[in-house]
Design a protein around this motif. Structure first.
Motif, PDB file in Angstrom:
ATOM      1  N   ARG A 191     -27.137  -8.087  -6.587  1.00  0.00           N
ATOM      2  CA  ARG A 191     -28.214  -8.625  -7.420  1.00  0.00           C
ATOM      3  C   ARG A 191     -27.764  -9.720  -8.390  1.00  0.00           C
ATOM      4  NH1 ARG A 191     -33.133  -5.961  -7.536  1.00  0.00           N
ATOM      5  NH2 ARG A 191     -33.739  -7.731  -8.836  1.00  0.00           N
ATOM      6  N   PRO A 192     -26.638  -9.541  -9.129  1.00  0.00           N
ATOM      7  CA  PRO A 192     -26.243 -10.634 -10.024  1.00  0.00           C
ATOM      8  C   PRO A 192     -25.884 -11.903  -9.256  1.00  0.00           C
ATOM      9  CG  PRO A 192     -24.529  -8.947  -9.925  1.00  0.00           C
ATOM     10  CD  PRO A 192     -25.736  -8.384  -9.261  1.00  0.00           C
ATOM     11  N   LEU A 193     -25.361 -11.747  -8.042  1.00  0.00           N
ATOM     12  CA  LEU A 193     -24.978 -12.914  -7.246  1.00  0.00           C
ATOM     13  C   LEU A 193     -26.200 -13.706  -6.816  1.00  0.00           C
ATOM     14  CD1 LEU A 193     -22.337 -11.114  -4.978  1.00  0.00           C
ATOM     15  CD2 LEU A 193     -21.987 -12.162  -7.233  1.00  0.00           C
ATOM     16  N   SER A 194     -27.222 -12.991  -6.345  1.00  0.00           N
ATOM     17  CA  SER A 194     -28.433 -13.686  -5.922  1.00  0.00           C
ATOM     18  C   SER A 194     -29.216 -14.225  -7.115  1.00  0.00           C
ATOM     19  CB  SER A 194     -29.313 -12.745  -5.094  1.00  0.00           C
ATOM     20  OG  SER A 194     -29.670 -11.595  -5.857  1.00  0.00           O
ATOM     21  N   THR A 195     -29.176 -13.491  -8.228  1.00  0.00           N
ATOM     22  CA  THR A 195     -29.890 -13.941  -9.430  1.00  0.00           C
ATOM     23  C   THR A 195     -29.270 -15.214  -9.991  1.00  0.00           C
ATOM     24  OG1 THR A 195     -30.511 -11.668  -9.995  1.00  0.00           O
ATOM     25  CG2 THR A 195     -30.598 -13.310 -11.769  1.00  0.00           C
ATOM     26  N   TRP A 196     -27.934 -15.249 -10.058  1.00  0.00           N
ATOM     27  CA  TRP A 196     -27.255 -16.413 -10.622  1.00  0.00           C
ATOM     28  C   TRP A 196     -27.084 -17.535  -9.604  1.00  0.00           C
ATOM     29  CZ3 TRP A 196     -22.844 -12.897 -12.876  1.00  0.00           C
ATOM     30  CH2 TRP A 196     -23.357 -12.187 -13.974  1.00  0.00           C
ATOM     31  N   GLY A 197     -27.094 -17.167  -8.305  1.00  0.00           N
ATOM     32  CA  GLY A 197     -26.843 -18.188  -7.289  1.00  0.00           C
ATOM     33  C   GLY A 197     -25.399 -18.628  -7.279  1.00  0.00           C
ATOM     34  N   ARG A 198     -24.520 -17.781  -7.729  1.00  0.00           N
ATOM     35  CA  ARG A 198     -23.086 -18.085  -7.788  1.00  0.00           C
ATOM     36  C   ARG A 198     -22.301 -16.902  -7.250  1.00  0.00           C
ATOM     37  NH1 ARG A 198     -25.072 -22.241  -8.780  1.00  0.00           N
ATOM     38  NH2 ARG A 198     -24.557 -23.810 -10.372  1.00  0.00           N
ATOM     39  N   PHE A 199     -21.077 -17.190  -6.761  1.00  0.00           N
ATOM     40  CA  PHE A 199     -20.225 -16.132  -6.224  1.00  0.00           C
ATOM     41  C   PHE A 199     -18.821 -16.314  -6.801  1.00  0.00           C
ATOM     42  CE2 PHE A 199     -20.675 -13.039  -2.704  1.00  0.00           C
ATOM     43  CZ  PHE A 199     -19.436 -12.422  -2.857  1.00  0.00           C
ATOM     44  N   PRO A 200     -18.249 -15.291  -7.445  1.00  0.00           N
ATOM     45  CA  PRO A 200     -16.892 -15.415  -8.000  1.00  0.00           C
ATOM     46  C   PRO A 200     -15.834 -15.261  -6.909  1.00  0.00           C
ATOM     47  CG  PRO A 200     -17.696 -13.204  -8.348  1.00  0.00           C
ATOM     48  CD  PRO A 200     -18.820 -13.959  -7.693  1.00  0.00           C
ATOM     49  N   CYS A 201     -14.597 -15.522  -7.265  1.00  0.00           N
ATOM     50  CA  CYS A 201     -13.501 -15.303  -6.328  1.00  0.00           C
ATOM     51  C   CYS A 201     -13.261 -13.815  -6.112  1.00  0.00           C
ATOM     52  CB  CYS A 201     -12.212 -15.937  -6.870  1.00  0.00           C
ATOM     53  SG  CYS A 201     -12.240 -17.730  -6.921  1.00  0.00           S
ATOM     54  N   VAL A 202     -13.409 -13.030  -7.166  1.00  0.00           N
ATOM     55  CA  VAL A 202     -13.040 -11.616  -7.113  1.00  0.00           C
ATOM     56  C   VAL A 202     -14.160 -10.760  -7.689  1.00  0.00           C
ATOM     57  CG1 VAL A 202     -11.384  -9.862  -7.854  1.00  0.00           C
ATOM     58  CG2 VAL A 202     -10.596 -12.189  -7.374  1.00  0.00           C
ATOM     59  N   LEU A 203     -14.505  -9.659  -6.984  1.00  0.00           N
ATOM     60  CA  LEU A 203     -15.373  -8.623  -7.532  1.00  0.00           C
ATOM     61  C   LEU A 203     -14.474  -7.464  -7.936  1.00  0.00           C
ATOM     62  CD1 LEU A 203     -18.264  -8.557  -4.896  1.00  0.00           C
ATOM     63  CD2 LEU A 203     -18.195  -9.786  -7.071  1.00  0.00           C
ATOM     64  N   SER A 204     -14.585  -7.038  -9.185  1.00  0.00           N
ATOM     65  CA  SER A 204     -13.679  -6.001  -9.680  1.00  0.00           C
ATOM     66  C   SER A 204     -14.466  -4.810 -10.209  1.00  0.00           C
ATOM     67  CB  SER A 204     -12.802  -6.575 -10.809  1.00  0.00           C
ATOM     68  OG  SER A 204     -11.966  -5.576 -11.348  1.00  0.00           O
ATOM     69  N   THR A 223     -21.845 -10.753   1.596  1.00  0.00           N
ATOM     70  CA  THR A 223     -21.051 -11.786   2.242  1.00  0.00           C
ATOM     71  C   THR A 223     -21.823 -12.552   3.301  1.00  0.00           C
ATOM     72  OG1 THR A 223     -20.151 -10.087   3.717  1.00  0.00           O
ATOM     73  CG2 THR A 223     -18.839 -10.691   1.789  1.00  0.00           C
ATOM     74  N   ARG A 224     -23.120 -12.456   3.304  1.00  0.00           N
ATOM     75  CA  ARG A 224     -23.899 -13.349   4.153  1.00  0.00           C
ATOM     76  C   ARG A 224     -23.717 -14.790   3.679  1.00  0.00           C
ATOM     77  NH1 ARG A 224     -29.139  -9.417   3.762  1.00  0.00           N
ATOM     78  NH2 ARG A 224     -28.353  -7.759   5.127  1.00  0.00           N
ATOM     79  N   ALA A 225     -23.320 -14.910   2.380  1.00  0.00           N
ATOM     80  CA  ALA A 225     -22.995 -16.236   1.866  1.00  0.00           C
ATOM     81  C   ALA A 225     -21.517 -16.484   2.108  1.00  0.00           C
ATOM     82  CB  ALA A 225     -23.291 -16.308   0.366  1.00  0.00           C
ATOM     83  N   THR A 226     -21.134 -17.734   2.275  1.00  0.00           N
ATOM     84  CA  THR A 226     -19.726 -18.075   2.439  1.00  0.00           C
ATOM     85  C   THR A 226     -19.272 -18.862   1.233  1.00  0.00           C
ATOM     86  OG1 THR A 226     -20.292 -20.119   3.609  1.00  0.00           O
ATOM     87  CG2 THR A 226     -19.929 -18.138   4.947  1.00  0.00           C
ATOM     88  N   TRP A 227     -17.973 -18.812   0.944  1.00  0.00           N
ATOM     89  CA  TRP A 227     -17.459 -19.518  -0.226  1.00  0.00           C
ATOM     90  C   TRP A 227     -16.000 -19.849  -0.047  1.00  0.00           C
ATOM     91  CZ3 TRP A 227     -17.753 -14.380   0.235  1.00  0.00           C
ATOM     92  CH2 TRP A 227     -16.644 -13.628  -0.132  1.00  0.00           C
ATOM     93  N   SER A 228     -15.533 -20.849  -0.763  1.00  0.00           N
ATOM     94  CA  SER A 228     -14.119 -21.194  -0.741  1.00  0.00           C
ATOM     95  C   SER A 228     -13.558 -21.080  -2.160  1.00  0.00           C
ATOM     96  CB  SER A 228     -13.947 -22.629  -0.233  1.00  0.00           C
ATOM     97  OG  SER A 228     -14.689 -23.521  -1.023  1.00  0.00           O
ATOM     98  N   GLY A 229     -14.261 -20.391  -3.000  1.00  0.00           N
ATOM     99  CA  GLY A 229     -13.882 -20.253  -4.401  1.00  0.00           C
ATOM    100  C   GLY A 229     -15.148 -20.074  -5.185  1.00  0.00           C
ATOM    101  N   PRO A 230     -15.049 -19.983  -6.530  1.00  0.00           N
ATOM    102  CA  PRO A 230     -16.264 -19.811  -7.330  1.00  0.00           C
ATOM    103  C   PRO A 230     -17.182 -21.002  -7.169  1.00  0.00           C
ATOM    104  CG  PRO A 230     -14.392 -20.354  -8.718  1.00  0.00           C
ATOM    105  CD  PRO A 230     -13.844 -20.094  -7.353  1.00  0.00           C
ATOM    106  N   GLY A 231     -18.437 -20.729  -6.952  1.00  0.00           N
ATOM    107  CA  GLY A 231     -19.357 -21.850  -6.819  1.00  0.00           C
ATOM    108  C   GLY A 231     -20.713 -21.398  -6.331  1.00  0.00           C
ATOM    109  N   THR A 232     -21.494 -22.314  -5.831  1.00  0.00           N
ATOM    110  CA  THR A 232     -22.844 -22.018  -5.391  1.00  0.00           C
ATOM    111  C   THR A 232     -22.829 -21.315  -4.051  1.00  0.00           C
ATOM    112  OG1 THR A 232     -23.600 -24.001  -6.524  1.00  0.00           O
ATOM    113  CG2 THR A 232     -25.102 -23.031  -4.904  1.00  0.00           C
ATOM    114  N   MET A 233     -23.656 -20.274  -3.928  1.00  0.00           N
ATOM    115  CA  MET A 233     -23.781 -19.575  -2.646  1.00  0.00           C
ATOM    116  C   MET A 233     -24.519 -20.464  -1.661  1.00  0.00           C
ATOM    117  SD  MET A 233     -24.899 -15.850  -4.103  1.00  0.00           S
ATOM    118  CE  MET A 233     -25.095 -15.173  -2.473  1.00  0.00           C
ATOM    119  N   ARG A 234     -24.130 -20.337  -0.383  1.00  0.00           N
ATOM    120  CA  ARG A 234     -24.808 -21.137   0.631  1.00  0.00           C
ATOM    121  C   ARG A 234     -24.856 -20.387   1.967  1.00  0.00           C
ATOM    122  NH1 ARG A 234     -19.710 -23.467  -0.313  1.00  0.00           N
ATOM    123  NH2 ARG A 234     -18.483 -23.619   1.616  1.00  0.00           N
TER     124      ARG A 234
END
Length: 234
Positions: A191-204, A223-234
């Motif tokens: 939920r916080p990921l979809s709400t913010w539209g951002r994905f961190p490097c690490v979930l702790s 993980t339906r979103a892909t990322w190469s570091g912190p940034g916008t989900m896509r």
């Protein structure tokens, strides 16, 4: 300066207490006390040679040196332990408890200042450096939130508060759930990921047992979103 000499002089003229009181402006109770004190020390008018007003007052009403009580300082180690054990407890409540047992003790401002000084010397805290967008910390808060029934006006149940906090900015997301079961984790984690539209490097998350039970399903969702570091989900 007390009017002891004047009282003794008028008493030597056989004037009564009422009259002495009127002439000197001293209450009758005080006039009587002066005369009783003078009688105890066998002092009459006129005074003996070398006896002045100051010496007379010191003789009849000596100033007693009362030893001052030593200042009782708070046990700040105990204060720190209490604050850590009871997170709703405040310094003000602990100060009120301290003052109840030590009325002559520190004021509230001095109590707080002394505690801060004590913490600087004794409180060892591990400091963590977080890069922006690097870590998102997930967990359920210790406190629950009462959910009220609109019809009965009574508490229906105590909701569990799921919290997500970014390490660097302390940016916070919170959502209430009925329980802390795997289903709540699965729903809460993304939920916080979809709400913010951002994905961190690490979930702790610190509670490993509970985390592992819901990690796979939550990961499939997030993980339906892909990322190469912190940034916008896509």
């Amino acid at each position: 300066m007390r009017k002891i000499e004047e009282v003794l002089r008028l008493d030597a003229q056989d004037k009564g207490v009422r009259e002495i009181s009127r002439d000197t402006g001293v209450s009758r109770t005080t006039v009587t006390r002066y005369l009783e004190k003078a009688a105890e020390h066998e002092i009459t008018w006129p005074l003996k040679e070398g006896m002045n007003a100051q010496a007379l007052e010191q003789l009849l009403f000596p100033v007693l040196d009362t030893p001052k009580k030593a200042l009782v300082l708070p046990d700040f180690e105990k204060v720190a332990t209490e604050l850590q054990a009871h997170h709703h407890l405040t310094l003000q409540l602990l100060w009120l408890e301290y003052k109840e047992h030590n009325p002559e003790g520190l004021s509230y401002s001095r109590f707080c200042a002394r505690y801060r000084d004590w913490k600087k010397i004794n409180d060892v805290v591990m400091h963590f450096e977080h890069r922006g967008g690097e870590k998102l910390f997930l967990d359920f808060a210790g406190d629950t939130v009462p959910i009220w029934d609109a019809k009965t006006g009574e508490v229906d149940f105590a909701a569990q508060l799921f919290v997500a906090v970014m390490g660097a900015s302390s940016y916070t997301f919170a959502k209430a759930f009925a329980n802390q079961k795997a289903e709540s984790w699965t729903a809460g984690g993304p939920r916080p990921l979809s709400t913010w539209g951002r994905f961190p490097c690490v979930l702790s998350q610190t509670t490993r047992k509970r985390w592992s039970s819901s990690h796979q399903s939550m990961t499939r969702s997030s993980t339906r979103a892909t990322w190469s570091g912190p940034g916008t989900m896509r």
